[in-house]
Scaffold this motif. Structure first.
Motif, PDB file in Angstrom:
ATOM      1  N   VAL A   3       6.838  -1.145   8.489  1.00 42.69           N
ATOM      2  CA  VAL A   3       7.020  -0.163   7.414  1.00 42.69           C
ATOM      3  C   VAL A   3       8.421   0.445   7.478  1.00 42.69           C
ATOM      4  O   VAL A   3       9.053   0.710   6.448  1.00 42.69           O
ATOM      5  CB  VAL A   3       5.941   0.931   7.507  1.00 42.69           C
ATOM      6  N   GLN A   6       0.882  -3.393   1.157  1.00 41.28           N
ATOM      7  CA  GLN A   6       0.764  -1.937   1.126  1.00 41.28           C
ATOM      8  C   GLN A   6      -0.671  -1.507   0.859  1.00 41.28           C
ATOM      9  O   GLN A   6      -1.174  -0.558   1.472  1.00 41.28           O
ATOM     10  CB  GLN A   6       1.706  -1.369   0.062  1.00 41.28           C
ATOM     11  N   ASN A  58      -2.938   0.671   3.444  1.00 41.07           N
ATOM     12  CA  ASN A  58      -3.593   1.936   3.088  1.00 41.07           C
ATOM     13  C   ASN A  58      -5.070   1.918   3.455  1.00 41.07           C
ATOM     14  O   ASN A  58      -5.617   2.926   3.898  1.00 41.07           O
ATOM     15  CB  ASN A  58      -3.412   2.206   1.597  1.00 41.07           C
ATOM     16  N   CYS A  65       3.958   5.830   6.884  1.00 44.73           N
ATOM     17  CA  CYS A  65       3.421   5.537   5.549  1.00 44.73           C
ATOM     18  C   CYS A  65       3.526   6.752   4.635  1.00 44.73           C
ATOM     19  O   CYS A  65       3.851   6.627   3.443  1.00 44.73           O
ATOM     20  CB  CYS A  65       1.963   5.082   5.671  1.00 44.73           C
TER      21      CYS A  65
END
Length: 1277
Positions: free
Chosen positions: A545, A555, A559, A599
């Protein structure tokens, strides 16, 4: 009528028999027919036949050649005969060859130069003119013969190798006069023939004239250098000529450059290393400037193109066959900067026109690049990489394949530095030349079989490289995709942790390149069973990341992983260590939080508002009072307590990484509070580890080898990490969170008093050996240093203030981390082979994040923090200055806060070390960028100058002298408050990076008494090592080394001998009996280096220079005598070992450099030579006694020096005899027998007085039995 008469003459001459001609010649010259000259036998050759047919008859002896026709008719006839010949035009060359053969004889040559004699028929005196030119002049009048005839060369050839020359000097003068007026071609012929014409006595004079001519006319460079190569010149004159040649180098044509290079390299001796260093600086510049100019001219001749190959051949031969040249070439320190001279642009420009010549040298270029890349010298490694890069760019596909194969071999070697550079080069080639590199993907793929020898960072770079080849836009590399998938899946399914780590790292790197979510799911499923593998999985995702732009599908998958972990484990505001250990391994907590934080930063552009509660979230831990009675706990309880402290510290370290860049004042205060929590918990951990020997801490960095056994804990008196007294600092301080803490507030004053009492009795271990078990701090954490420094008492009194400030313990914590980072990144360490027994710990462990940044970025970060570092440095200086003024200069005054003193001393030293590391680093090649000062608060002019100079030195090309002097003054202000010798050394080393004189400062530190806070004198191995380094700095920077050595040995050591046993020298307080060996070794070493720098004596030296050299040797021998005699008092084995080692080296230098001086100065300076030999005789006799002492003691360490030393002593005896013989005083030499004695001078009775065990008296040409008066008398002879 004239034409008709010519015809009759021609007919009569052609019909006349030979005897008639002879009779006519006899009548003309007045001789009888019996003395008629004989016709030359050359008439049988082509040359003679054509001349005879044209009207010229050649004669032998002293008789002139005859001509029967007018010279104009002769020239026309000869030209017609040559043209009508069936062998025309080759007959012309045969005619010229015959002429050259004819005039090789001196008599014939003389006849050809004299006017021809007319040959008249009876009664026809007007047929031939009375005056005729010489044969050579008439031949030169024919156009077709002018091109082939080189009469001046023929004339010069007649002067070669004469048996006897009456006046060689006059001949040389005449020849040089001809050179001054002749054409360039004739000048070249004369100059190249001079060594074969002149005698050796004229070589020096003619060389000086040629040297002057060389400076005036560069067109004659080649013939003059050819002549120099054949002349017998002295070394001094040859050096003068070489300097002149190098001065004219910029005007030399490319065709002449090979001759110039060859002359310079072959005329350099072993003593001209500095000239070779200068030559290596201008040779590439000149070569590539010619190279670029000629490359732009497409009509350049083939001969000029071959000049490049000839230059390289000359350099190659000199380096290969001349040892002195090769050694001097390799000693050049600026070879790494040559990459800026041979630029990529110039290499690309000349590639098309020079490709054929360069390709012939490709094997040598490749071999040289391999050697440079493997070199232990970090300065030359970038140059080897530059050669690889240019070779791949400049040559064809075959050479490109060899370059890639060689780089793959470097990667598979397993040598750390070599692997890093090779991988960096491969990655750079993939970026610059993707289509060309895709053709060789199969070669790069072979590295997958050697990943066991690679570090985690190297594995990341390898998979990044392979991903670029396999998943790039070029289709040539797609064939390795399947094999990469096979390797990754195989590694992931392995049960061996090492291979599983490789699989996780490789899989995540592949996901970042190709965006395959299925592979990401495979990694997650394969790492669930192992906490270490899962933690590594989270760390690698976080790294992905941070460094890559992720595919949208990746992504989304990422998540989902974060949401799953949050729902399962982070759904509470408070974190309980015991609760968390029951749900999931605590190893995954810090790695996952790092992934979560990165993130959030990416999704919200750096805003961490969604997770800022984790910064102030309290931790429910065990009561920390149990640490005070940890000895009474069971082993599992102590290990649980250690694990609790390790995991808590690592959580706080990751919290610092996350929130250190926040600008909100409240967030800053929370960050500093967590930093205080870390220092406090580290203090508890030190004491807990001391009570838990053999404990293996939990892993914190999961990309390296798991440690099989932790360092054995033991009590240590080393200074411990700073701490805050109140354990309630683990909370944020708000009322809502106070109830969640196990510990309660205690009265501050009573607690501090209790801490002071227990401080001296608390056992603890240093956490330096445990740093691999702590999470890595990012470079951004160092921005916390800008919060400032305040004493602990003031900080405690304002604990509830909103002002954010640091304490001494927190400052030391951050500076230690900063210094370790700079040492790892900015300090160039030589590449070393992996030892047979490889150590278990890798030095790169704990620097994974740091390796993602370049050294230039790290240095730029340090420059940004420079104003803050200066502020902390000034605060430390002010603290100790106030302390000294309050206690009247007493360091160990009563009531001194020892803990604070230790912390601030450590901070003082760390600040100087950080500045020294930053100053020592330099960018290669330097970037010509204009830098502006970063905004900071108003500072003094000296500090501002220091900051300017630091920025200029780090990022510009030239540091102005004014900035250097002002920065020196700024740093020099701190010398009065340094509290220890180690800090004094750090300050001296920092100032030495600017190349400024440090003798006065170093002497001041050496003449200062250093005591600890307890009042004891500093001592120990570390103190001695520090003292030795400081002493070497003083002796290296002092103006007169010999005087400095004499001052210490002649004043300081006698004071030490006359003082008490535990006392020290009055003049040099750092000199005592415990540090005597340090001073002795330093003085002997620097004395030996000093005499090696004394220029050797030459016969051409004038009286003043000779006297100065002799005086220098007298001082050196006197110092050596003082030091050698000290072994009578200090007779320990280390002292004897130093004396034997450096005594031999000093003696060898005296034989090599000092004795030639005595040879030339004996007659003019008898008294000085006598004094020197007498003093040196006493020293060599003492060395002989030391050899006997070593033998009788049978000490192998000492006896190892005896054979070489005795050999040098024997050489010295006969060298003195040779010196006396040279000066016709051989009667003064008397060789006697020196008995074996011990250090006290007593005879060793175990040795026979005569026979094979007798030793010749070393260093003395005089009999031992004679008195001092007799010694003087004999040398006076």
């Amino acid at each position: 009528m004239r034409k008709k008469r010519r015809s009759s003459v021609d007919k009569s001459e052609s019909a006349a028999p030979p005897d008639v001609s002879k009779s006519k010649k006899s009548r003309t010259t007045g001789h009888q027919s019996k003395t008629t000259a004989q016709e030359d036998t050359s008439i049988d050759s082509v040359f003679g036949q054509f001349l005879h047919e044209a009207g010229v008859i050649l004669r032998q002896g002293s008789t002139s050649n005859e001509i029967a026709v007018d010279q104009v008719v002769f020239q026309k006839r000869l030209q017609q005969h040559l043209k009508k010949s069936p062998r025309y035009p080759s007959i012309v060359q045969e005619f010229i060859t015959g002429l050259e053969s004819h005039i090789e004889d001196p008599e014939r040559f003389r006849n050809c130069l004299l006017p021809c004699v007319p040959r008249l028929a009876d009664g026809d005196s007007s047929s031939v003119s009375s005056f005729q030119e010489s044969l050579l002049r008439m031949l030169l009048g024919i156009e077709m013969l002018q091109d082939g005839l080189n009469i001046p060369r023929v004339i010069v050839n007649q002067l070669k190798w004469l048996d006897r020359i009456i006046d060689s000097k006059e001949l040389a003068g005449k020849l040089m006069q001809l050179v001054s007026v002749a054409s360039v071609e004739i000048q070249c012929d004369i100059i190249t023939s001079l060594p074969e014409i002149l005698e050796d006595s004229q070589h020096s004079d003619i060389a000086r004239e040629l040297n002057t001519l060389l400076q005036e006319n560069t067109q004659l460079t080649v013939p003059i250098l050819d002549a120099f190569s054949s002349l017998n010149l002295s070394s001094t004159l040859l050096a003068e000529v070489r300097v002149s040649v190098m001065a004219t180098l910029s005007a030399v044509q490319l065709e002449d450059l090979p001759v110039v290079v060859k002359f310079i390299l072959h005329s350099i001796s072993s003593s001209d290393a500095l000239e070779v260093r200068g030559y290596t600086q201008w040779c590439p510049c000149c070569f590539w400037s010619h190279f670029s100019i000629r490359s732009s001219n497409t009509s350049a001749s083939s001969s000029s193109q071959d000049s490049v190959a000839l230059v390289l051949d000359g350099i190659k031969s000199a380096v290969r066959f001349q040892k002195s040249t090769s050694e001097a070439w390799l000693k050049v320190g600026r070879i790494g900067n040559s990459t800026s001279v041979i630029s990529t642009a110039s290499y690309r420009e000349c590639r098309h026109s020079r490709g054929s010549q360069g390709k012939g040298y490709f094997p040598s270029i490749l071999a040289l690049a391999q050697s440079l890349l493997r070199s232990p010298d970090p300065c030359v490694v970038p140059f080897g990489g530059h050669m690889y890069r240019l070779s791949f760019t400049a040559f064809d596909s075959y050479c490109q394949q060899e370059v890639v194969g060689s780089l793959v071999t470097h990667v598979c070697s397993g040598v750390g530095g070599e692997v890093d550079v090779a991988l960096e080069l491969l990655c750079g080639l993939v970026t610059e030349k993707p289509s060309e590199m895709a053709l060789y993907a199969v070669f790069v793929k072979g590295i997958l079989d050697y990943m066991e020898n690679l570090t985690p960072q190297q594995i990341r770079r390898l998979f990044h490289l392979l991903s670029g080849l396999a998943f790039g836009q070029q289709q040539q590399g797609t064939h390795i995709q399947d094999e990469m998938h096979i390797v990754v899946r195989k590694q992931l399914s392995s049960t061996v942790p090492k291979y599983k780590r490789i699989g996780i790292i490789g899989a995540v790197m592949v996901v970042g390149s190709m965006g395959v979510t299925a592979l990401l799911e495979l990694v997650r499923s394969c790492s669930e069973s192992s906490p270490e593998a899962a933690a590594l999985y989270y760390d690698e995702l976080a790294n992905l990341v941070l460094t890559c732009t992720l595919d949208p599908l990746v992504q989304v998958c990422l998540n989902s992983v974060i949401e799953c972990f949050e729902v399962e484990h982070l759904n509470s505001v408070f974190l309980s260590y015991v609760w968390f250990c029951r749900r999931v391994s605590p190893l995954c907590l810090s790695p996952f939080f790092r992934l979560l934080r990165l993130c959030e930063e990416q999704q919200h552009q750096g805003d961490l508002e969604e997770i800022d509660a984790l910064l102030g979230c309290p931790l429910i831990l065990t009561d920390m009072d149990v640490v005070e009675k940890s000895e009474s706990l069971s082993k599992p309880e102590r290990e649980f307590l250690c694990g609790l402290l390790f995991q808590t510290i690592n959580w706080f370290r990751e919290v610092l990484n996350a929130f250190c860049s926040q600008k909100d004042p409240e967030m800053k205060m929370k960050v500093v509070t967590r930093l205080q929590n870390i220092t406090y918990l580290q203090t508890l951990l030190e004491r807990t580890l001391a009570a838990t020997p053999g404990y293996a801490p939990p892993l914190a960095n999961f990309d390296g080898e798991s440690t099989e056994g932790a360092p054995v804990s033991s009590s240590s008196a080393a200074p411990k990490k700073g701490k805050k007294a109140d354990s309630s600092q683990l909370e944020e301080g708000t009322e809502a969170e106070e109830t969640q803490q196990v510990n309660t507030h205690r009265p501050l004053t009573s607690h501090l008093q209790k801490e002071k009492v227990q401080e001296a009795t608390r056992p603890g271990v240093s956490l330096v050996s445990y740093r691999h078990f702590f999470r890595e701090l990012d470079m951004e954490v160092l921005s916390v240093l800008q919060c400032g420094l305040l004493s602990r008492s003031l900080l405690d009194s304002e604990l509830h203030s909103k002002e954010v400030q640091l304490g001494p313990a927190e400052l030391v914590f951050l500076l230690e981390d900063m210094w370790r980072k700079l040492e790892f990144s900015l300090t160039a360490a030589p590449a070393k082979r992996v030892p047979f027994f490889k150590g278990k710990t890798d030095k790169s462990v704990g620097f994974s994040h740091l390796q993602q940044k370049s050294p230039k970025d790290i240095a730029a970060c340090c420059v940004q923090l420079l104003p803050t570092l200066c502020t902390h440095l000034e605060n430390c200086h002010n603290h100790f200055q106030t302390l000294l003024s309050e206690n009247q200069g007493v360091v160990d005054a009563s009531g001194l806060d020892v803990r604070e003193h230790q912390l601030l001393s450590s901070a003082y030293q760390l600040l100087l070390q950080v500045l020294h590391t930053t100053f020592s680093w330099s960018v290669t090649p330097r970037h010509n960028t204009t830098c502006t000062l970063l905004p900071f608060r108003t500072v003094s002019s000296q500090r501002l100058t220091f900051i300017k100079m630091t920025i200029t030195q780090g990022l510009a090309t030239v540091v102005p002298e004014r900035l250097v002097l002002h920065s020196f003054e700024y740093l020099l202000n701190f010398h009065s408050t340094v509290p220890s010798l180690s800090i004094a050394l750090c300050l001296s080393q920092l100032l030495s990076t600017n190349g400024l004189p440090l003798a006065t400062l170093a002497r001041r530190f050496l003449c200062q008494e250093w005591v600890t806070t307890s009042g004891d004198r500093e001592k120990g191995p570390k103190h001695n090592e520090t003292l030795q380094t400081l002493l070497s700095i003083y002796l290296e920077h002092t103006d007169d080394v010999l005087k400095a050595v004499e001052e210490i040995a002649g004043e300081g050591i006698p004071e030490l001998l006359n003082s008490a046993k535990d006392a020290s020298s009055r003049t040099w307080p750092t000199l005592n009996r415990l540090t005597f060996l340090v001073f002795y070794k330093g003085m002997m070493g620097v004395l030996e280096k000093a005499v090696r720098k004394i220029p050797p004596g030459r016969n051409s030296d004038n009286t003043e220079v000779m006297s100065e050299k002799l005086l220098t040797w007298n001082l050196a021998v006197r110092d050596f005598h003082i030091l050698v005699n000290l072994v009578k008092v200090f007779d320990s084995r280390p002292v004897l070992n130093v004396c034997l080692k450096y005594g031999r080296l000093f003696l060898e230098s005296f034989l090599k450099l000092g004795m030639p001086l005595l040879d030339f100065s004996f007659k003019k300076h008898k008294e000085d030579v006598q004094s020197l030999l007498k003093t040196f005789q006493l020293s060599t006799r003492q060395l002989h006694h030391m050899c006997g002492h070593s033998k009788i003691r049978q000490d192998t360490i000492l006896t190892n020096h005896v054979p070489a030393l005795k050999k040098s002593l024997e050489q010295f005896v006969y060298r003195v005899k040779a010196m006396l013989t040279l000066n016709h005083c051989q009667e003064a030499f008397w060789l006697g027998n020196l008995k074996n004695r011990d250090l006290k001078g007593e005879e060793i009775l175990s040795q026979r007085s005569q026979g094979s065990d007798e030793e010749e008296e070393a260093g003395s040409p005089l009999p031992q039995e004679q008195s001092e008066d007799e010694v003087l008398a004999i040398i006076d002879f």
